[in-house]
Design a protein around this motif. Sequence first.
Motif, PDB file in Angstrom:
ATOM      1  N   UNK A  21      61.609   2.228   2.322  1.00  0.00           N
ATOM      2  CA  UNK A  21      62.105   1.180   2.886  1.00  0.00           C
ATOM      3  C   UNK A  21      61.354   0.580   4.061  1.00  0.00           C
ATOM      4  N   UNK A  22      60.788   1.377   4.820  1.00  0.00           N
ATOM      5  CA  UNK A  22      59.961   1.001   5.941  1.00  0.00           C
ATOM      6  C   UNK A  22      58.714   0.156   5.510  1.00  0.00           C
ATOM      7  N   UNK A  23      58.146   0.842   4.611  1.00  0.00           N
ATOM      8  CA  UNK A  23      57.001  -0.226   3.925  1.00  0.00           C
ATOM      9  C   UNK A  23      57.442  -1.248   3.298  1.00  0.00           C
ATOM     10  N   UNK A  24      58.291  -1.321   2.230  1.00  0.00           N
ATOM     11  CA  UNK A  24      58.737  -2.644   1.705  1.00  0.00           C
ATOM     12  C   UNK A  24      59.262  -3.509   2.604  1.00  0.00           C
ATOM     13  N   UNK A  25      59.955  -3.251   3.647  1.00  0.00           N
ATOM     14  CA  UNK A  25      60.601  -4.473   4.403  1.00  0.00           C
ATOM     15  C   UNK A  25      59.637  -4.548   5.614  1.00  0.00           C
ATOM     16  N   UNK A  26      58.603  -3.835   5.735  1.00  0.00           N
ATOM     17  CA  UNK A  26      57.527  -4.240   6.805  1.00  0.00           C
ATOM     18  C   UNK A  26      58.152  -3.734   8.081  1.00  0.00           C
TER      19      UNK A  26
END
Length: 386
Positions: free
Chosen positions: A197-202
């Motif tokens: 989630x942290x990577x996908x939504x930056x």
Amino acid sequence: MEGVLCRNDEQALVSSFLEIAIGQTPETAKQFLQATEWRPEEAINLFFSANQSNGNQITASKNVVNDPNQGQLEGWEDDQSVRPPLPVVRQTLYDDSMSNTSSSGDALGGGSVWESDNLASLFRPPSDLMFQGSFEKAKEFASMEDKWLLVNLQSMTEFSSHMLNRDVWANETVSQTIKANFIFWQVYDDAIEGKKVRTYYRLDSAPIVLFIDPITGQKIHCLSGMVQPETLLENLQPLMEGGPRSTHIIKSNSVKVSNDETTLDSNNADEGSTNRPADPSLTEEPTNSPVYPPLSEEPKGDRNRICRVGVRLPDGRRVQRNFLCSDPIQFLWSFCNTQLGEAKTRHFQLKPAMPIGAKRLDYGSKLSFRESGIANSLVMVVIDEA
């Protein structure tokens, strides 16, 4: 805490400790942080445990102390004497089972540590609110239920994450609102799913609350850090007017109407030379500005007879005014109309910011402020579509 901390990091941890252990000294904070290898949650837990076990004796008293080398000392002779060490009592804000949950990528809420009778129970994750499963499963379920998805990304090292559990998700109004209108999913940022989630939504910080469209996965809005219950409810209010499906249908119809109007305008432009100019008197729209009862002077005096109502305007401004509890709620429309500026010629609706327990606001109602349930509360102004 792994690695060597710089002085600024140590000072930040000491400050965080003192925000919770009110009245203690920086030296006391540093002592407990060093005893727990600079883990703030464990240091706080150790501090309260030591207080309970020793009758709030944070510093050593001048009582008789047994020394294995010198026998019995009868007190401290001067300020250079070394105090006896504090007994070590360890309790943790989370245990190994919670660490395993964090690293395995499962959603929060498991672990018997949250059920035990200690400090951790105040900060337990809201398991009664949470969807149990992966992020993709949460999206699928929210889409099937036609509800918006709320994602709370937590950080074990940020105390504001635990404050969200204690002060926001445990709030009765927030809990009821989420259960009725949303699907809620919570995860740690160091878990497998949390990292996705942290990577996908930056995302570069936690805690954070994401408002997700479960159909497209699009991030609609987000709130960072510690959020007050009232602020969260205000931000949830617009999404409660309709689910994801109806929102997508409205957008689809709007695009279709826009395309049809563009085609019609193009056809009219091609035939413009054969059309007569329209009579302005026939095309002018009649004015239909709303009329509201005049406002009397703002009341003052007896608090039992007066209520205060806050209003959030469409441009984001907040205003407030006193009314008599016995005044009809039409006076609230009169007040709001004076605050709308250029939009005062348009009709609008008033909606409670916290809908749980409040009746629908109808201009034609004969209710008073007290009877309507909006006395000493916050309402939102929603402009009607033209």
